[in-house]
Design a protein around this motif. Structure first.
Motif, PDB file in Angstrom:
ATOM      1  N   ASP A   1       0.838  -1.206   0.000  1.00  0.00           N
ATOM      2  CA  ASP A   1       0.000   0.000   0.000  1.00  0.00           C
ATOM      3  C   ASP A   1       0.873   1.256   0.000  1.00  0.00           C
ATOM      4  N   SER A   2       1.931   1.238   0.815  1.00  0.00           N
ATOM      5  CA  SER A   2       2.808   2.415   0.872  1.00  0.00           C
ATOM      6  C   SER A   2       3.577   2.599  -0.431  1.00  0.00           C
TER       7      SER A   2
ATOM      8  N   ASP B   1       1.014   3.821  -3.311  1.00  0.00           N
ATOM      9  CA  ASP B   1       0.449   5.133  -2.980  1.00  0.00           C
ATOM     10  C   ASP B   1       1.469   6.258  -3.153  1.00  0.00           C
ATOM     11  N   GLN B   2       2.613   5.997  -3.806  1.00  0.00           N
ATOM     12  CA  GLN B   2       3.635   7.025  -3.980  1.00  0.00           C
ATOM     13  C   GLN B   2       3.113   8.188  -4.831  1.00  0.00           C
ATOM     14  N   THR B   3       3.495   9.395  -4.469  1.00  0.00           N
ATOM     15  CA  THR B   3       3.095  10.569  -5.248  1.00  0.00           C
ATOM     16  C   THR B   3       3.764  10.571  -6.615  1.00  0.00           C
TER      17      THR B   3
ATOM     18  N   THR C   1       4.267   8.718  -9.829  1.00  0.00           N
ATOM     19  CA  THR C   1       3.605   7.593 -10.503  1.00  0.00           C
ATOM     20  C   THR C   1       4.562   6.831 -11.409  1.00  0.00           C
TER      21      THR C   1
ATOM     22  N   GLU D   1       7.400   0.258   5.716  1.00  0.00           N
ATOM     23  CA  GLU D   1       6.562   1.106   4.872  1.00  0.00           C
ATOM     24  C   GLU D   1       7.356   2.303   4.376  1.00  0.00           C
TER      25      GLU D   1
ATOM     26  N   ASP E   1       7.205   6.373   3.076  1.00  0.00           N
ATOM     27  CA  ASP E   1       6.432   7.605   3.052  1.00  0.00           C
ATOM     28  C   ASP E   1       5.935   7.841   1.626  1.00  0.00           C
ATOM     29  N   ARG E   2       4.796   8.488   1.472  1.00  0.00           N
ATOM     30  CA  ARG E   2       4.210   8.712   0.142  1.00  0.00           C
ATOM     31  C   ARG E   2       5.148   9.469  -0.784  1.00  0.00           C
ATOM     32  N   ASN E   3       6.006  10.317  -0.222  1.00  0.00           N
ATOM     33  CA  ASN E   3       6.892  11.159  -1.034  1.00  0.00           C
ATOM     34  C   ASN E   3       8.291  10.565  -1.199  1.00  0.00           C
TER      35      ASN E   3
ATOM     36  N   TYR F   1      11.220   6.756   5.318  1.00  0.00           N
ATOM     37  CA  TYR F   1      11.108   5.306   5.498  1.00  0.00           C
ATOM     38  C   TYR F   1      10.678   5.020   6.922  1.00  0.00           C
TER      39      TYR F   1
END
Length: 978
Positions: free
Chosen positions: A30-31, A34-36, A38, A102, A104-106, A221
């Motif tokens: 999921d992490s 879900d990265q900003t 693509t 996990e 981080d999204r960024n 991270y």
């Protein structure tokens, strides 16, 4: 996900090695998805999981075509799983994600942007470490954050893996250029499988290959400690092998590093970083593998680690990274045996080289061994040494720089340089790090002999835990030397079998005294006594001399007692002389300080007898020195001492029997023949000790050939005597133990009082803040009421609405007030919302003012004729007895005294000359007396306190806490800094 996105080539590949991660892989994926950013691909490498991990990954693949799955038919280790992902990657950059962590999204966007902007091969980012209890942000997390902004070329590796530092090579805290990782893997064995610390070798080699490094502080991270199965404990042989395999993983870099050193601009730094990382990974293996309580597993683990890194690096790794295992290593180490090789070079070590007793033993041993043809070196471990005492051409070393790991490296260098065959260590009873030096010497194949310079009961007498340490560490010594047969019995009863006793050598004063000393003549009408030693109470019991002198005077003995020795931190010659004067003994007893050489000999020759008051010693050299000059010895008994056994020149009485000792000394004045016998016996005892062939004894010792007579087996009588002495030493300090317990209880009670006062202070501060808030609110409401009345009388809707829009007076019907006829308007204002708010504020303010009225405070001030005058109000029953101005600075507090006078009941005046001007923000403190008790308090200032000034100076109250006075030239002048 739309089709357009799938056609865009990936910028970052996220590699996820997994093995039986069914409980956490969903959160990890999921992490990732879900990265900003693509433009990513996600490669999951399943290392032959036996749970539902592959099925979960497959379900994600159906929803997101960016995910690929590579499956190994058998478990090949995370090392090979990452390799498969790296060589399958299509993106120019790689991020790693463990199946139980996990992102981080960024993470991908921020790290890739940094890499592209700076053409970096490695980008490091911050991390978060979470524990099972949900907490994070500990010291490990802080150490793991980036420390360098930019690194170039050959500077990268020594910075990320500093020499003597802790190796931290987690791949998941970096973004890498893909080609750098492929080059790093090409430097390792292709089919190698590493199951422990398998990311460290690739991180190290990537840092070696990379040419540009950048970092960003963002924590991208999330690492979850113990969420997976990466930290197994050593509970079985398989677990031991797993932990120790970490060393094998990193040793896979050895060949590549040696090859790279030929081309590296700083090969020394490269090799030092590699060596430090090797020690670090060995330390990690020790932490887990040597953490077992099973002795068999422990020995197995020690053997496994020693086989991989060698004995020397095993000791260095333990000292640098896992010092807690050193004592266990000492307990488990089989030291080199004496006599296995010819002894040519001996290294003698002690704390430092001075004129003290142990130093004299060291110097004498060095002289005897040198006479026998041995090369002797001396090493000390403290500064403050007298090198003039050294024998000529004796190599001398001070092992004092750096931490213990640095000092051990120096120690090893000395042993190699001097080609040492045997070490004699004289620090055994007085330090707790000697076992590290003995272990390092053993790793070099050098046996260490430990010399214990006090009676075995000394730790019991000192109330410390040294005996436990010694029992654990003495096995690391090739041999232990004590100073009496009773000591040998003690250590053998404690399980230390390789122990002997040897007499200490005579001091240079005795060896150099020349011809035989004649027997002393009996004293005349006055007895000349001498006491020699450190002026120390704990063991030498110097204050006993006052009791002995007092008893001699009571017995009407004419005497003079000279006390010779250096001052100690707890006692001094001046204190002893003051105590003698207070006891009326100044004409009988005098402490003269330290004497050496001919002055000491003259002092002994001028005396009739030697007095000893020690409670515990190992080998009291001053007894031998006194007897060598023909002096009888009168002392408190220490039955284990070899010099007093079968010694007819010694008269002893039970410990603390000052009267008994005084009577024995008084008797020789009445019996000259008895004195002559004692003097002759003293000379004979000294000659017996001088006749010992110390050189032959020491040569036999270092060669492991001492006669068994020096290592007698303990008897029941020995055990009984040791038990009696142990009980005596323990009971002697029973009062001290009670005092310690009482001090602990008192300390706890004091701490509780402090905590209670701190809670009370916090409560009062909250109350004060509330009072000040209410005062401000009352002033605001008064102002609003005045404005509302004025605007209502004028019918000014805009003004009323604007004025009454403050948050403390919301919900008021201003239009209703405006539209109300004038006769009823006043009644509405009296009973309306404003009136209710004002009434409530007044009630609260009244309560606050009543609370404040119970406190001493500043209620006003003025400056008259350049003199500050403050008005201080004290509540009933309180009296102001002093005051001062205070200013708190970073380096201390400045205080200006105020003159206090009483103006009336509860009102005081405090004044100070302010002609200097320009002082800013002072607090006012006062000493207040109430019910016979006095306290110093910093005073609050009434919010409505009035202030005024004269023509040149003025005063203002700033914030309810401070006062300021300044020159009144239109505005406050620039304040002078105090």
């Amino acid at each position: 996900m739309n089709s357009d996105t799938t056609q865009v080539s990936a910028l970052v590949t996220i590699i996820v090695p997994v093995f039986n991660d069914e409980e956490t892989i969903a959160a990890a994926l999921d992490s990732a998805v879900d990265q900003t950013l693509t433009q990513i691909e996600i490669i999951v490498v399943d290392d032959a999981s036996s749970d539902k991990t592959p099925e979960i990954v497959a379900s994600y693949m159906k929803r997101d075509p960016r995910i690929r799955l590579i499956r190994h038919p058998e478990n090949m280790s995370a090392f090979q799983a990452r390799r498969a992902g790296i060589f399958a990657a299509n993106a120019p950059y790689v991020l790693f994600l463990d199946g139980d962590d996990e992102l981080d999204r960024n993470a991908a966007a921020r790290s890739a942007a940094t890499a592209e902007a700076h053409e970096a091969d490695i980008v490091q980012f911050g991390i978060q470490i979470f524990y099972p209890n949900g907490k994070s942000g500990d010291a490990w997390e802080q150490r793991s954050q980036p420390k360098h902004t930019e690194l170039l070329g050959d500077d990268i590796l020594p910075a990320l893996f500093p020499p003597n530092g802790r190796a931290a090579g987690q791949l998941w805290k970096y973004l890498f250029r893909t080609e750098v990782l492929r080059s790093a893997y090409d430097l390792t064995p292709r089919g190698a499988r590493f199951y422990r610390a398998n990311d460290l070798p690739i991180a190290f080699l990537a840092a070696l290959v990379a040419r540009r490094y950048r970092s960003i502080p963002d924590k991208l991270y999330r690492y979850f400690w113990r969420r997976g199965a990466s930290t197994l404990e050593a509970t079985a042989q398989e677990a031991i092998a797993f932990q120790v395999s970490a060393i094998d993983a990193f040793r896979a870099t050895d060949d590549a590093v040696r090859e790279a050193a030929y081309r590296h601009t700083n090969p020394e730094a490269l090799l030092a970083s590699h060596a430090a990382a090797t020690l670090s990974i060995a330390g990690i293996a020790m932490r887990w593998a040597l953490g077992t309580s099973d002795h068999h597993l422990f020995d197995l683990a020690v053997g496994e680690i020693r086989d991989r890194v060698g004995s020397i690096d095993m000791i260095r790794a333990a000292v640098r990274h896992q010092p807690a295992v050193l004592e266990r290593l000492a307990e488990a180490t089989e030291p080199p045996r004496l006599g296995e090789r010819e002894v040519k070079s001996v290294l003698i070590t002690t704390a430092n080289l001075t004129t003290g007793g142990v130093s004299m033993v060291v110097l004498a041993q060095a002289a005897f061994l040198a006479q026998h043809g041995h090369k002797v070196s001396i090493a000390v471990r403290r500064s403050g040494n007298d090198s003039t005492l050294l024998p000529e051409d004796t190599p001398f070393y001070e092992v004092i720089n750096g931490d213990l790991a640095d000092r051990l490296d120096t120690w090893a260098d000395i042993c190699r340089r001097e080609q040492v065959d045997v070490v004699i260590d004289h620090r055994i009873l007085y330090s707790t790090d000697w076992h590290a030096y003995a272990l390092m010497a053993a790793a070099l194949g050098i046996p260490t002999i430990g010399w214990i310079h006090n009676f075995a009961g000394r730790p019991t007498y000192d109330l410390n835990d040294m005996h436990g340490y010694l029992k654990r560490s003495l096995p690391s010594l090739a041999h232990v030397v004590a100073l009496s047969p009773l000591d040998v019995a003690f250590w053998k009863l404690r399980g230390i079998s390789h122990v002997s006793y040897l007499p200490n050598p005579p001091s240079p004063m005795i060896l150099n005294q020349g011809a035989d000393v004649p027997r002393r003549h009996a004293p005349g009408d006055r007895l000349e006594l001498v006491w020699i030693g450190r002026l120390e109470q704990h063991t030498k019991q110097v204050r006993e001399l006052i009791a002995i002198a007092s008893e001699l005077r009571t017995l009407e003995v004419e005497f003079r007692l000279r006390v010779i020795g250096p001052d100690q931190p707890g006692y001094s010659a001046a204190r002893l002389n003051a105590a003698a004067e207070k006891a009326g003994l100044a004409s009988y007893l005098e402490a003269v300080g330290a004497l050496r050489g001919s002055e000491l000999v003259a002092a002994l020759d001028g005396a009739d007898a030697f007095v000893g008051t020690s409670v515990i010693e190992g080998y009291q050299l001053t007894i031998i020195e006194a007897q060598s000059r023909g002096l009888p010895v009168f002392m408190y008994e220490m039955p284990w001492l070899v010099p007093v056994q079968d010694n007819q020149g010694v008269v002893s009485v039970p410990q603390g029997d000052a009267l008994g000792l005084a009577r024995q000394m008084a008797a020789i004045l009445r019996d000259p023949e008895r004195y002559n016998q004692l003097s002759s016996a003293s000379l004979a005892a000294a000659r017996r000790l001088l006749d010992v062939d110390y050189a032959a004894l020491y040569v036999k010792l270092v060669n492991g050939a001492l006669d068994t007579a020096y290592s007698p087996e303990p008897s029941l009588q020995d055990a009984s005597q040791l038990l009696d002495l142990t009980i005596f030493f323990a009971e002697r300090h029973s009062g001290i133990r009670e005092k310690l317990h009482k001090a602990e209880r008192t300390g706890r009670a004091a701490l509780e009082r402090v905590e209670k006062m701190e809670r009370k202070e916090a409560y009062l501060r909250r109350q004060l803040s509330r009072i000040e808030k209410l005062e401000r609110k009352e002033a605001y409401l008064r102002q609003q009421l005045s404005i509302a009345r004025r605007n209502a009388d004028r019918g000014d809707t805009k003004g009323s609405a604007t004025t009454l829009s403050a948050p403390d007076v919301t919900g008021l019907d201003v239009a209703g007030v405006r539209d109300t006829p004038a006769p009823a308007r006043s009644e509405l204002l009296k009973r309306g919302p404003i009136a209710k708010l004002l009434m409530r504020a007044r009630r609260n303010l009244g309560a606050a003012l009543r609370l404040r009225a119970r406190r001493t405070r500043v209620v006003g001030g003025t400056i008259r004729d350049s003199r500050l005058i403050l008005d201080i109000r004290a509540p009933h029953g309180h009296e102001v007895v002093g005051a001062e101005l205070r200013r708190h600075l970073a380096d201390g507090t400045i205080e200006l005294p105020l003159e206090v006078s009483r103006k009336g009941p509860g009102l005081y005046s405090a004044s100070h000359d302010v002609t200097e001007g320009g002082k800013r923000r002072w607090r006012v403190a006062a000493r207040v007396r109430s019910k016979g008790r006095e306290k110093t308090l910093e005073l609050p200032i009434e919010t409505r306190a009035s202030s005024s000034g004269d023509a040149h100076m003025n005063i203002r109250f700033n914030d309810g806490e401070t006062v300021q006075f300044f020159r009144s030239s239109g505005r406050a002048s620039k304040s002078a800094r105090v």
